[in-house]
Design a protein around this motif. Structure first.
Motif, PDB file in Angstrom:
ATOM      1  N   LEU A  24      39.712 -41.287 -13.502  1.00 46.47           N
ATOM      2  CA  LEU A  24      38.980 -40.206 -14.515  1.00 46.47           C
ATOM      3  C   LEU A  24      37.516 -39.900 -13.565  1.00 46.47           C
ATOM      4  N   ASP A  25      36.922 -40.935 -13.111  1.00 49.60           N
ATOM      5  CA  ASP A  25      35.500 -40.731 -12.512  1.00 49.60           C
ATOM      6  C   ASP A  25      35.425 -40.258 -11.277  1.00 49.60           C
ATOM      7  N   GLU A  26      36.643 -40.260 -10.482  1.00 44.54           N
ATOM      8  CA  GLU A  26      36.864 -39.744  -9.265  1.00 44.54           C
ATOM      9  C   GLU A  26      37.341 -38.043  -9.227  1.00 44.54           C
ATOM     10  N   HIS A  27      37.947 -37.801 -10.463  1.00 49.79           N
ATOM     11  CA  HIS A  27      38.973 -36.609 -10.457  1.00 49.79           C
ATOM     12  C   HIS A  27      38.591 -35.687 -11.512  1.00 49.79           C
ATOM     13  N   GLU A  28      38.002 -34.639 -11.576  1.00 50.18           N
ATOM     14  CA  GLU A  28      37.558 -33.919 -12.812  1.00 50.18           C
ATOM     15  C   GLU A  28      38.794 -33.409 -13.564  1.00 50.18           C
ATOM     16  N   TRP A  29      39.753 -32.962 -12.450  1.00 50.42           N
ATOM     17  CA  TRP A  29      41.085 -32.319 -13.105  1.00 50.42           C
ATOM     18  C   TRP A  29      41.864 -33.330 -14.025  1.00 50.42           C
ATOM     19  N   ILE A  30      41.624 -34.768 -13.663  1.00 49.57           N
ATOM     20  CA  ILE A  30      42.302 -35.726 -14.500  1.00 49.57           C
ATOM     21  C   ILE A  30      41.730 -35.738 -15.806  1.00 49.57           C
ATOM     22  N   GLU A  31      40.269 -35.528 -15.829  1.00 46.66           N
ATOM     23  CA  GLU A  31      39.688 -35.896 -17.119  1.00 46.66           C
ATOM     24  C   GLU A  31      39.989 -34.753 -17.800  1.00 46.66           C
ATOM     25  N   GLU A  32      40.058 -33.430 -17.463  1.00 46.65           N
ATOM     26  CA  GLU A  32      40.729 -32.208 -18.167  1.00 46.65           C
ATOM     27  C   GLU A  32      42.070 -32.458 -18.757  1.00 46.65           C
ATOM     28  N   ILE A  33      42.858 -33.005 -18.154  1.00 53.45           N
ATOM     29  CA  ILE A  33      44.180 -33.348 -18.705  1.00 53.45           C
ATOM     30  C   ILE A  33      43.821 -34.223 -19.962  1.00 53.45           C
ATOM     31  N   PHE A  34      43.223 -35.264 -19.823  1.00 55.13           N
ATOM     32  CA  PHE A  34      42.909 -36.180 -20.896  1.00 55.13           C
ATOM     33  C   PHE A  34      42.168 -35.551 -21.843  1.00 55.13           C
ATOM     34  N   ASP A  35      41.268 -34.668 -21.706  1.00 55.89           N
ATOM     35  CA  ASP A  35      40.817 -33.770 -22.803  1.00 55.89           C
ATOM     36  C   ASP A  35      41.685 -33.243 -23.398  1.00 55.89           C
ATOM     37  N   GLN A  36      42.697 -32.430 -22.920  1.00 62.00           N
ATOM     38  CA  GLN A  36      43.739 -31.792 -23.530  1.00 62.00           C
ATOM     39  C   GLN A  36      44.490 -32.516 -24.458  1.00 62.00           C
ATOM     40  N   LEU A  37      45.067 -33.798 -23.902  1.00 58.46           N
ATOM     41  CA  LEU A  37      46.009 -34.680 -24.917  1.00 58.46           C
ATOM     42  C   LEU A  37      45.217 -35.259 -25.906  1.00 58.46           C
ATOM     43  N   ASP A  38      43.711 -35.524 -25.616  1.00 57.97           N
ATOM     44  CA  ASP A  38      42.831 -35.951 -26.836  1.00 57.97           C
ATOM     45  C   ASP A  38      42.563 -34.834 -27.888  1.00 57.97           C
ATOM     46  N   ARG A  39      42.830 -33.713 -27.589  1.00 54.42           N
ATOM     47  CA  ARG A  39      42.874 -32.646 -28.739  1.00 54.42           C
ATOM     48  C   ARG A  39      44.131 -32.837 -29.446  1.00 54.42           C
ATOM     49  N   LEU A  40      45.237 -33.347 -28.799  1.00 53.05           N
ATOM     50  CA  LEU A  40      46.679 -33.348 -29.569  1.00 53.05           C
ATOM     51  C   LEU A  40      46.238 -34.484 -30.358  1.00 53.05           C
ATOM     52  N   ALA A  41      45.829 -35.636 -30.085  1.00 50.48           N
ATOM     53  CA  ALA A  41      45.747 -36.834 -30.527  1.00 50.48           C
ATOM     54  C   ALA A  41      44.775 -36.851 -31.897  1.00 50.48           C
ATOM     55  N   SER A  42      43.848 -36.375 -31.604  1.00 54.93           N
ATOM     56  CA  SER A  42      42.460 -36.389 -32.613  1.00 54.93           C
ATOM     57  C   SER A  42      42.425 -35.216 -33.560  1.00 54.93           C
ATOM     58  N   GLY A  43      43.008 -34.048 -32.993  1.00 52.36           N
ATOM     59  CA  GLY A  43      43.150 -32.975 -33.855  1.00 52.36           C
ATOM     60  C   GLY A  43      41.625 -31.954 -33.825  1.00 52.36           C
ATOM     61  N   GLU A  44      40.897 -32.508 -33.023  1.00 53.73           N
ATOM     62  CA  GLU A  44      39.728 -31.820 -33.150  1.00 53.73           C
ATOM     63  C   GLU A  44      39.140 -31.571 -31.800  1.00 53.73           C
ATOM     64  N   VAL A  45      37.878 -30.673 -31.534  1.00 53.02           N
ATOM     65  CA  VAL A  45      37.224 -30.531 -30.306  1.00 53.02           C
ATOM     66  C   VAL A  45      35.757 -30.839 -30.604  1.00 53.02           C
ATOM     67  N   VAL A  46      35.221 -31.598 -29.773  1.00 52.91           N
ATOM     68  CA  VAL A  46      33.568 -31.799 -30.033  1.00 52.91           C
ATOM     69  C   VAL A  46      33.018 -30.892 -28.697  1.00 52.91           C
ATOM     70  N   ASP A  47      32.001 -30.285 -29.170  1.00 52.91           N
ATOM     71  CA  ASP A  47      31.375 -29.286 -28.329  1.00 52.91           C
ATOM     72  C   ASP A  47      30.338 -30.342 -27.604  1.00 52.91           C
ATOM     73  N   PRO A  48      30.778 -30.264 -26.145  1.00 50.34           N
ATOM     74  CA  PRO A  48      29.658 -31.353 -25.370  1.00 50.34           C
ATOM     75  C   PRO A  48      28.380 -30.923 -25.047  1.00 50.34           C
ATOM     76  N   ASP A  49      28.133 -29.605 -25.534  1.00 51.62           N
ATOM     77  CA  ASP A  49      26.847 -29.089 -25.410  1.00 51.62           C
ATOM     78  C   ASP A  49      26.170 -29.329 -26.751  1.00 51.62           C
ATOM     79  N   ASN A  50      26.599 -29.557 -27.596  1.00 52.68           N
ATOM     80  CA  ASN A  50      26.157 -29.890 -28.850  1.00 52.68           C
ATOM     81  C   ASN A  50      27.090 -30.774 -29.652  1.00 52.68           C
ATOM     82  N   PRO A  51      26.891 -32.308 -29.075  1.00 52.55           N
ATOM     83  CA  PRO A  51      27.714 -33.151 -29.979  1.00 52.55           C
ATOM     84  C   PRO A  51      27.436 -33.558 -31.397  1.00 52.55           C
ATOM     85  N   ASP A  52      26.150 -33.227 -31.615  1.00 50.43           N
ATOM     86  CA  ASP A  52      26.071 -33.564 -33.236  1.00 50.43           C
ATOM     87  C   ASP A  52      26.596 -32.557 -34.190  1.00 50.43           C
TER      88      ASP A  52
END
Length: 245
Positions: free
Chosen positions: A151-179
């Motif tokens: 994940l640290d070495e490859h941004e595209w793998i992080e993007e895959i994990f972000d997609q799967l995290d959306r399925l698992a958590s059911g929500e999306v956090v805005d990285p520019d406004n985490p609060d």
């Protein structure tokens, strides 16, 4: 009924139904996997940065430790189904969404009519892909440090994990406004992510194979000594010929 010694390359409909029943009876009540979570779990193991032995991963399937089966034949039948599912997932990751045969498709629940609008579905039917993603991330934890390195070495793998995290958590956090309050993941977005699972797995598998492929260093022939005859056949010393300059 005797159990074949070799697990099947994939599970047919009857075998899938039988495995699902066993999991509901002997795994789910003990916080183990249902069929969908098992499919995500085994899929992640198939693309893991390093192999995970069955003795390490199987306890998670059943919620801690494998059940006691009625007899040796029943235990063999369970292993036959479990390893058939493993073979299925291992074969799946060698295909993208365009080449994937129907019999290797991810095993996860979908509405009978996926094109129905959200208003036509029960709340429980809107959670498409949730259990599959949880199973995937459970397997990731078995090799957490190695996945983190990828994940640290490859941004595209992080993007895959972000997609799967959306399925698992059911929500999306805005990285520019985490609060800010997270945004719920809509039903159609879930379907879109689920449809791209084969390609995600294929990309991860290509990376896994590439990372495990030994690299043969390019060896350069040692140059002759400066005062040795030049290998070009000129009769001159190397330093006065091809080695000049």
């Amino acid at each position: 009924m005797s159990v074949p010694t070799t697990p099947p390359p994939y599970l047919d409909d009857a075998q899938i139904e039988r495995l699902a029943e066993l999991l509901e009876q002997r795994a789910v009540p003990f916080k183990g996997f249902n069929l969908e979570a098992l499919d995500g779990f085994l899929s992640a193991l198939a693309v893991s940065p390093s192999p995970v032995a069955q003795g390490e991963w199987e306890p998670a399937v059943w919620g801690g430790k494998p059940p006691r089966w009625g007899d040796a034949e029943e235990a063999a039948q369970v292993q036959h189904l479990l390893m058939g599912h493993w073979n299925m997932c291992a074969a799946r990751v060698r295909h993208d969404d365009e080449s994937l045969p129907d019999h290797l498709a991810p095993l996860l629940w979908l509405p009978e009519d996926p094109e129905e609008g959200e208003d036509a579905l029960d709340e429980s039917e809107l959670d498409v892909g949730h259990d599959w993603a949880l199973g995937f991330f459970t397997a990731v934890m078995l090799r957490e440090a190695e996945w983190d390195k990828w994940l640290d070495e490859h941004e595209w793998i992080e993007e895959i994990f972000d997609q799967l995290d959306r399925l698992a958590s059911g929500e999306v956090v805005d990285p520019d406004n985490p609060d800010a309050p997270p945004t719920p993941v809509g039903y159609q977005e879930r379907l879109s992510i689920v449809s791209s699972l084969p390609s995600m797995l294929a990309d991860l598998n290509h990376h896994r194979v590439d990372a495990l492929t030994p690299r043969t260093p390019i060896r350069r022939d040692a140059a002759p000594g400066r005062n040795e005859p030049c290998p070009c056949g000129s009769g001159k010393k190397y330093k006065k010929c091809c080695g000049a300059g």
